[in-house]
Design a protein around this motif. Sequence first.
Motif, mmCIF file in Angstrom:
data_model
loop_
_atom_site.group_PDB
_atom_site.id
_atom_site.type_symbol
_atom_site.label_atom_id
_atom_site.label_comp_id
_atom_site.label_asym_id
_atom_site.label_seq_id
_atom_site.Cartn_x
_atom_site.Cartn_y
_atom_site.Cartn_z
ATOM 1 N N ALA A 82 4.280 -16.596 35.844
ATOM 2 C CA ALA A 82 4.825 -16.276 34.456
ATOM 3 C C ALA A 82 4.099 -17.094 33.456
ATOM 4 C CB ALA A 82 6.342 -16.668 34.585
ATOM 5 N N LEU A 83 3.711 -18.252 33.558
ATOM 6 C CA LEU A 83 2.806 -18.762 32.501
ATOM 7 C C LEU A 83 1.384 -18.198 32.448
ATOM 8 C CD1 LEU A 83 2.418 -21.076 30.551
ATOM 9 C CD2 LEU A 83 1.561 -22.619 32.498
ATOM 10 N N GLY A 84 0.805 -17.523 33.670
ATOM 11 C CA GLY A 84 -0.497 -16.868 33.669
ATOM 12 C C GLY A 84 -0.302 -15.446 32.982
ATOM 13 N N LEU A 112 1.852 -15.041 30.573
ATOM 14 C CA LEU A 112 2.128 -15.312 28.997
ATOM 15 C C LEU A 112 0.810 -15.682 28.439
ATOM 16 C CD1 LEU A 112 4.034 -15.695 26.764
ATOM 17 C CD2 LEU A 112 4.288 -18.044 27.471
ATOM 18 N N LEU A 113 0.014 -16.455 29.012
ATOM 19 C CA LEU A 113 -1.372 -17.028 28.612
ATOM 20 C C LEU A 113 -2.507 -16.228 28.826
ATOM 21 C CD1 LEU A 113 -1.073 -20.815 29.570
ATOM 22 C CD2 LEU A 113 -0.350 -19.949 27.219
ATOM 23 N N ASP A 114 -2.369 -15.232 29.639
ATOM 24 C CA ASP A 114 -3.525 -13.978 30.119
ATOM 25 C C ASP A 114 -4.403 -14.916 30.844
ATOM 26 O OD1 ASP A 114 -4.331 -11.533 30.432
ATOM 27 O OD2 ASP A 114 -5.350 -11.702 28.646
ATOM 28 N N THR A 115 -4.011 -15.667 31.724
ATOM 29 C CA THR A 115 -5.373 -16.376 32.427
ATOM 30 C C THR A 115 -4.566 -16.931 33.736
ATOM 31 O OG1 THR A 115 -7.065 -18.101 32.294
ATOM 32 C CG2 THR A 115 -4.649 -18.684 31.601
ATOM 33 N N PRO A 116 -5.403 -17.095 34.824
ATOM 34 C CA PRO A 116 -4.741 -17.699 35.907
ATOM 35 C C PRO A 116 -4.358 -18.894 36.085
ATOM 36 C CG PRO A 116 -7.042 -16.485 36.225
ATOM 37 C CD PRO A 116 -6.736 -16.534 34.899
ATOM 38 N N VAL A 117 -3.161 -19.311 36.533
ATOM 39 C CA VAL A 117 -2.715 -20.650 36.399
ATOM 40 C C VAL A 117 -2.633 -21.303 38.105
ATOM 41 C CG1 VAL A 117 -0.922 -22.164 36.021
ATOM 42 C CG2 VAL A 117 -1.335 -20.274 34.293
#
Length: 241
Positions: A149-151, A153-158
């Motif tokens: 979900a954080l990925g 939101l930030l539009d990047t792999p986490v």
Amino acid sequence: MTVLLVAHGTRNPHGVALIGDLAAAMRERLADRVAVSFVDVLGPSPSDALASLVESHSLAERGRDPVTVVPAFLGRGYHVRRDLPEHLGRPSLPATRVTDSLGPSDAVVEALADRLRAAGLRSDDAVVLAAAGSSDPASHRDVDSVAAALGRLLDTPVEVAFAAPTAKAPQYSAVGDTVARLRRQHARVAVASHLLAPGLFQTRLESSGADVVARPLGLHPLIVERACRLATDRTAVSTAC
């Protein structure tokens, strides 16, 4: 309404104080009694805190409503699913209504992103979600869902890493090892702290070698709001216990 906020527990005095501050913030918002307990490291335990509420007549003054128990955990691991029900089910204790834990939730994901941005996140940073560490598969599912979900939101792999890795979860590396590996592929690495309070684990994040290390979620307004919503929303009852 009487609320019992249940946290993990830590030997770090700043971490203990933060849980007390979270309870105070809830108390101010809810205008109700908010007691604090811990499932590990220090007391009072949830069962001791409930017994104390009975002895102080706090419950009698508020009628026969069950005590609302809010687990101050960012995932639904062993402490939430096993330790907490064991404490609350002991004889002679008042009835309780256990809400869901603070996370995983949209509030936690948004607070993580906000903490990262405040710490200096750049759009081209590699991002690591650093959790405390667990051998519980339920906890793994929760932290993986938060990372995904954080990925988004930030539009990047986490990637997920652990402050305290365990051999029972070899898929998660130590934070320092993950940062070192990503550093070979990226100019900068940012670490999101999937922790509620400062302490030993946050210190490990800060010494991981990352360019950006976010603060613990602690008293972020979204976390305080999430705790208060859980306490007052009669539909927000945990099914994990």
